[in-house]
Design a protein around this motif. Structure first.
Motif, PDB file in Angstrom:
ATOM      1  N   UNK A 519       0.811  -1.219   0.000  1.00 49.78           N
ATOM      2  CA  UNK A 519       0.000   0.000   0.000  1.00 49.78           C
ATOM      3  C   UNK A 519       0.847   1.273   0.000  1.00 49.78           C
ATOM      4  N   UNK A 520       2.137   1.095  -0.123  1.00 52.77           N
ATOM      5  CA  UNK A 520       2.983   2.272  -0.402  1.00 52.77           C
ATOM      6  C   UNK A 520       2.482   2.917  -1.683  1.00 52.77           C
ATOM      7  N   UNK A 521       2.084   2.058  -2.631  1.00 55.19           N
ATOM      8  CA  UNK A 521       1.658   2.577  -3.926  1.00 55.19           C
ATOM      9  C   UNK A 521       0.452   3.497  -3.774  1.00 55.19           C
ATOM     10  N   UNK A 522      -0.389   3.245  -2.782  1.00 61.70           N
ATOM     11  CA  UNK A 522      -1.572   4.078  -2.586  1.00 61.70           C
ATOM     12  C   UNK A 522      -1.195   5.521  -2.241  1.00 61.70           C
ATOM     13  N   UNK A 523      -0.110   5.668  -1.557  1.00 64.53           N
ATOM     14  CA  UNK A 523       0.277   7.032  -1.145  1.00 64.53           C
ATOM     15  C   UNK A 523       1.550   7.488  -1.828  1.00 64.53           C
ATOM     16  N   UNK A 524       1.861   6.866  -2.956  1.00 67.26           N
ATOM     17  CA  UNK A 524       3.186   7.079  -3.545  1.00 67.26           C
ATOM     18  C   UNK A 524       3.472   8.545  -3.898  1.00 67.26           C
ATOM     19  N   UNK A 535      11.879  16.182   3.491  1.00 64.28           N
ATOM     20  CA  UNK A 535      11.359  15.838   4.817  1.00 64.28           C
ATOM     21  C   UNK A 535      12.035  14.520   5.198  1.00 64.28           C
ATOM     22  N   UNK A 536      12.331  14.343   6.469  1.00 62.65           N
ATOM     23  CA  UNK A 536      13.067  13.143   6.893  1.00 62.65           C
ATOM     24  C   UNK A 536      12.180  12.244   7.744  1.00 62.65           C
ATOM     25  N   UNK A 537      12.065  10.982   7.328  1.00 65.90           N
ATOM     26  CA  UNK A 537      11.248  10.035   8.090  1.00 65.90           C
ATOM     27  C   UNK A 537      11.730   8.620   7.857  1.00 65.90           C
ATOM     28  N   UNK A 538      11.329   7.757   8.747  1.00 65.75           N
ATOM     29  CA  UNK A 538      11.650   6.338   8.612  1.00 65.75           C
ATOM     30  C   UNK A 538      10.355   5.617   8.271  1.00 65.75           C
ATOM     31  N   UNK A 539      10.345   5.043   7.088  1.00 63.33           N
ATOM     32  CA  UNK A 539       9.168   4.325   6.608  1.00 63.33           C
ATOM     33  C   UNK A 539       9.424   2.834   6.801  1.00 63.33           C
ATOM     34  N   UNK A 540       8.578   2.201   7.570  1.00 67.32           N
ATOM     35  CA  UNK A 540       8.767   0.783   7.841  1.00 67.32           C
ATOM     36  C   UNK A 540       7.609   0.028   7.216  1.00 67.32           C
ATOM     37  N   UNK A 541       7.907  -0.693   6.146  1.00 68.16           N
ATOM     38  CA  UNK A 541       6.843  -1.354   5.399  1.00 68.16           C
ATOM     39  C   UNK A 541       6.895  -2.836   5.701  1.00 68.16           C
ATOM     40  N   UNK A 542       5.832  -3.301   6.238  1.00 63.22           N
ATOM     41  CA  UNK A 542       5.823  -4.650   6.722  1.00 63.22           C
ATOM     42  C   UNK A 542       4.393  -5.103   6.793  1.00 63.22           C
ATOM     43  N   UNK A 543       4.036  -6.302   6.360  1.00 59.24           N
ATOM     44  CA  UNK A 543       4.896  -7.315   5.759  1.00 59.24           C
ATOM     45  C   UNK A 543       4.988  -7.142   4.252  1.00 59.24           C
ATOM     46  N   UNK A 544       5.903  -7.913   3.668  1.00 57.42           N
ATOM     47  CA  UNK A 544       6.182  -7.726   2.243  1.00 57.42           C
ATOM     48  C   UNK A 544       6.271  -9.050   1.505  1.00 57.42           C
ATOM     49  N   UNK A 561      10.665  -2.549  -4.119  1.00 55.43           N
ATOM     50  CA  UNK A 561      12.121  -2.349  -4.286  1.00 55.43           C
ATOM     51  C   UNK A 561      12.465  -1.642  -5.592  1.00 55.43           C
ATOM     52  N   UNK A 562      11.644  -1.852  -6.619  1.00 60.31           N
ATOM     53  CA  UNK A 562      11.898  -1.134  -7.877  1.00 60.31           C
ATOM     54  C   UNK A 562      11.499   0.326  -7.753  1.00 60.31           C
ATOM     55  N   UNK A 563      10.394   0.549  -7.047  1.00 62.31           N
ATOM     56  CA  UNK A 563       9.958   1.944  -6.864  1.00 62.31           C
ATOM     57  C   UNK A 563      11.070   2.732  -6.195  1.00 62.31           C
ATOM     58  N   UNK A 564      11.604   2.159  -5.124  1.00 60.02           N
ATOM     59  CA  UNK A 564      12.566   2.934  -4.337  1.00 60.02           C
ATOM     60  C   UNK A 564      13.926   2.990  -5.035  1.00 60.02           C
ATOM     61  N   UNK A 565      14.158   2.058  -5.948  1.00 62.97           N
ATOM     62  CA  UNK A 565      15.379   2.122  -6.757  1.00 62.97           C
ATOM     63  C   UNK A 565      15.382   3.409  -7.591  1.00 62.97           C
TER      64      UNK A 565
END
Ligand SMILES: Cc1ncc(C[n+]2csc(CCOP(=O)(O)OP(=O)(O)O)c2C)c(N)n1
Ligand SMILES: [Mg+2]
Length: 771
Positions: A519-524, A535-544, A561-565
């Motif tokens: 659901x990262x894609x929902x708020x991409x 802006x600085x934040x720690x995004x913890x995406x779980x589970x995957x 992983x491709x998105x963040x690449x």
């Protein structure tokens, strides 16, 4: 939050005209005067600027104070530059380079513009919503004693009316209502035009109801003082009736056509308006009919002065798109540019001499110039870019939770739990947030100890009734978890606002947001928006991944992983073991507060795996740099198994199974494809540009392998996340990964079906040696 009394309305109106002129001239210069080397249209939005200059004059030179923070409608960027040009903070050179390399940016940019920009804008709707979350962060800082209550400011969004079509606005409204936000103003430049055309009439009065239902005060600024006065003249009631009913498109078209057209239409459709129509010439009639409150300084100042409490307020300021310009009201004016003759006519009307176009106060008589200067000097807005807050807290070493078998998701929860227990400056600055997946992403322990953040006290009804539950759900001013509804857009905007606390208020926070990986894609776009403005934040995406077996394809993520690449400003780490995770979390906290740092994305899993014995710490530097050899290859080895995250057990088993058949076989743990790829690109650019020839981490890692060696790459994600590694030194690749939507099943079922199991790795390795 006091505003000055007795504003000089005349001077403010002159500033309004000046902003319109300077923004138009800046755009004109970029398109018509600056030499073009590529023949591309430069662009800019003279009409969108012209509809906002009155509102911005009233705000920046009267209503705003030093604590207020503003998100400016993207295509009114040139007006913001003009404001700071008048204030003496923006240079002529920057304006002349508008939309050029290194010049003033097309849309306000916090990081690239030299003037103070509180929030970047560009993707419409996001800049609006972030101000509501910023209001919440401001309250958080006050509640936690990090901001003096009298330093409170207003979070202001200046928005186009078409932005009201963006769904994220309404997601935000609902969340903002739940959190009872305050000190937030949204000001709609209600010009009834979007990019393509005029906006739909059916929504006319609906917006008021929607906002009012969410607890906002709605202030509609429709008719200016002259029109309001005309309504009291003979024929005025008929005029008002007609104006109240006229469709958007007709109003805009008549505005474009001018006095004669107004006269003809009014007499035809509302003959009772004759006394008003007959007593005015074409020019005065046109001026009267377009006397909307969004361009009427007295109305604007009055409205802003009357809203000096903390109630969130929507101002709907009726305006004309292209006000004062030859294409005012034309439905195609969004990207319209005045031609040289038209801009020359505007210059003459302003009394500006040719050659004096950039002079801030050109064309003003002595007294007027004096009055304008005085109003400009007295503006209370922040004039300089704020210093950013770095290194707010010492980062302690983060210990890996003990346990022979664990998942990275469970380890994450335990690390936060320990941080909450031990306390200290870092723990006190952490703010967690999650879109209704707090418990299922393992933040429960942290929340039990640190509580929910609420401005008012929130009782835990279940605990009070002695109903057993592992979750203590109590809230108050000291709480450190911001509970969000399920809308992921809001998560990323919340993290953006929290991640700007150091920039906006000088108090760095460490935001940690948890979300389900798919659901990262929902708020991409909101995630990109946050990264874009650093802006600085720690995004913890779980589970995957498909490792989430029984949940099935709708919850298994393939492409993050491709998105963040391809995502600047966000570093991907994907640990397999708890000790890797602990190391990465320490690194993440360091990066969040470091100059030149960035945000971090941890991709975690619920799969519990056997942890490995470590004999030393030599793996750590590699793990932070993107990868390390879990089993070193022999020099000249013909093959290596390369894996990411949750598939460590299969990779290890395959290595054991193959090590005797493939001499010197290596086992490479990739912890960040993203970092490896970045390092590789940077190293090559360095070589090409003569800036150094040091090999990158991934080049060094792969150096021991034979030139024609084969790599079996393995990830619970799109295979391309790792397959590019073959390009680094020309190795052959057998890419294993997930390239179809997942399905339900046990891990054995799924790893077999998607070729991620031991057999698949052994087969793929053997194929590498086939002739
Ligand atoms: C998410 C997104 N979609 C599309 C665009 C392209 N775009 C820029 S402005 C605009 C509409 C502008 O209308 P409005 O908000 O009413 O502003 P106005 O220029 O009328 O003041 C669009 C579609 C964008 N910037 N962001
Ligand atoms: Mg509009």
């Amino acid at each position: 939050m006091l505003t000055r009394t007795s504003p000089d309305l005349e001077a403010l109106s002159l500033i309004d005209e000046r902003l319109r002129w300077l923004s138009a001239w800046t755009i004109h210069n970029a398109n018509h005067l600056r030499p073009s080397t590529d023949g591309l249209k430069v662009g800019g939005h003279q009409a969108s600027c012209a509809s906002m200059t009155s509102i911005m004059a009233a705000l920046y030179f009267h209503a705003l104070g030093p604590n207020d923070r503003v998100a400016v409608k993207p295509h009114a960027g040139p007006v913001l530059h003009a404001v700071h040009y008048l204030l003496g903070n923006q240079s002529r050179a920057q304006l002349e380079a508008f939309r050029g390399f290194g010049g003033a940016q097309s849309y306000p940019s916090r990081t690239k513009d030299r003037i103070p920009v509180d929030f970047s804008t560009g993707s419409v709707g996001l800049g609006v919503a972030v101000t509501a979350f910023a209001s919440l962060v401001q309250d958080y800082l006050i509640a936690h004693g990090r901001l003096e209550p009298d330093a409170v400011g207003r979070m202001v969004a200046l928005m186009g009316d078409a932005e009201l079509d963006e769904g994220n606005i309404y997601e935000c409204l609902i969340e903002a209502a739940k959190h009872d936000i305050r000190n937030c103003w949204w000001i709609v430049d209600y010009n009834r035009q979007s990019l393509d055309a005029t906006t739909a009439d059916r929504m006319f009065s609906r917006f008021d109801e929607i906002f009012a239902a969410c607890g906002w005060r709605v202030v509609t600024l429709k008719y200016g003082k002259a029109l309001t006065a005309a309504f009291d003249e003979p024929g005025g009631a008929a005029l008002r009736r007609w104006l109240d009913e006229v469709p958007n498109a007709d109003y805009a078209a008549l505005t474009y056509l001018g006095g004669g057209a107004w006269r003809e239409r009014l007499l035809r459709e509302a003959p009772d308006t004759r006394p008003i129509v007959d007593t005015r010439d074409d020019a005065s009639l046109a001026a009267l009919m377009t006397n909307l409150a969004g361009h009427d300084m007295a109305s604007l100042v009055e409205a802003f002065d009357a809203a000096q409490d903390e109630v969130p307020t929507l101002f709907i300021a009726y305006t004309v798109k292209g006000q004062g310009l030859p294409f005012a009201g034309h439905k195609d004016n969004h990207a319209g540019l005045m031609n040289p003759g038209q801009i020359a006519a505007l210059r003459d009307r302003m009394g500006i001499e040719e050659g004096e176009e950039w002079a801030p106060f050109a064309g003003l008589g002595g007294n007027a110039a004096e009055a304008v200067r005085s109003v400009v000097e007295n503006s209370r807005v922040v004039r300089h870019k704020r210093a950013r807050a770095w290194n707010a807290a010492p980062i302690p070493a983060i210990a890996a939770p003990a346990g022979e078998e664990q998942s990275t998701q469970a380890a994450f929860g335990r690390i936060l739990n320990d941080l909450a227990k031990v306390g200290g400056p870092l723990a006190d600055r952490i703010v967690t947030t999650s879109p209704d997946v707090t418990v299922s992403t393992n933040l429960g322990g942290w929340v039990n100890q640190r509580g929910l953040f609420r401005r008012g006290e929130l009782a835990d009804v279940f605990a009070a009734a002695k109903i057993p539950s592992p979750q203590k759900w109590r809230g108050g001013a000291a709480g450190q978890h911001i509970e969000l509804g399920i809308a992921e857009n809001n998560l990323f905007l919340m993290m953006t606002a929290l991640g700007l606390a150091g920039d906006l208020w000088g108090e760095r926070l460490f935001p940690i947001g948890t979300v389900y990986d798919p659901f990262i894609a929902r708020g991409l776009d909101a995630l990109t928006y946050g990264c874009y403005q650093d802006a600085r934040f720690l995004l913890v995406a779980t589970p995957s991944g498909v490792t989430l077996g029984p949940e099935g394809g709708a919850h298994q993520s393939i492409n993050p992983p491709l998105i963040v690449l391809g995502q600047p400003g966000l570093r991907h780490y994907e640990p397999a073991f708890a000790d890797e995770l602990a190391l990465m979390m320490g690194e993440a906290f360091r990066l969040l507060q470091a100059e030149g740092g960035e945000s971090v994305y941890l991709r975690l899993t619920t799969r519990s795996i056997q942890q490995i014995e470590r004999t030393d710490r030599t793996w750590q530097a590699g793990a932070l740099a993107g990868g390390y050899w879990l089993r070193e290859p022999a020099p000249g080895a013909e093959a290596a198994i390369v894996y990411l995250g949750a598939l460590a057990p299969e990779a290890l088993a395959a290595w054991e199974a193959l090590k005797d058949d493939v001499p010197g076989l290596g086992l490479l743990a990739v912890t960040s494809p993203d970092l490896l790829h970045r390092g590789w690109s940077v190293a090559q650019a360095g070589r090409w540009s003569g800036r150094g020839a040091a090999p990158s981490h991934v080049e060094r890692l792969l150096a021991p392998l034979a030139p024609g060696a084969g790599l079996v790459t393995l990830c619970d994600a799109a295979p391309a996340s790792l397959s590019w590694l073959g390009g680094v030194r020309g190795h052959r690749v057998a890419p294993l990964g997930v390239d179809r939507f997942g399905q339900t099943g046990t891990l054995d079922d799924l790893y077999r079906a998607y070729r991620l199991d031991l057999d698949a790795i052994v087969e793929a390795t053997s194929e590498l040696f086939l002739p």
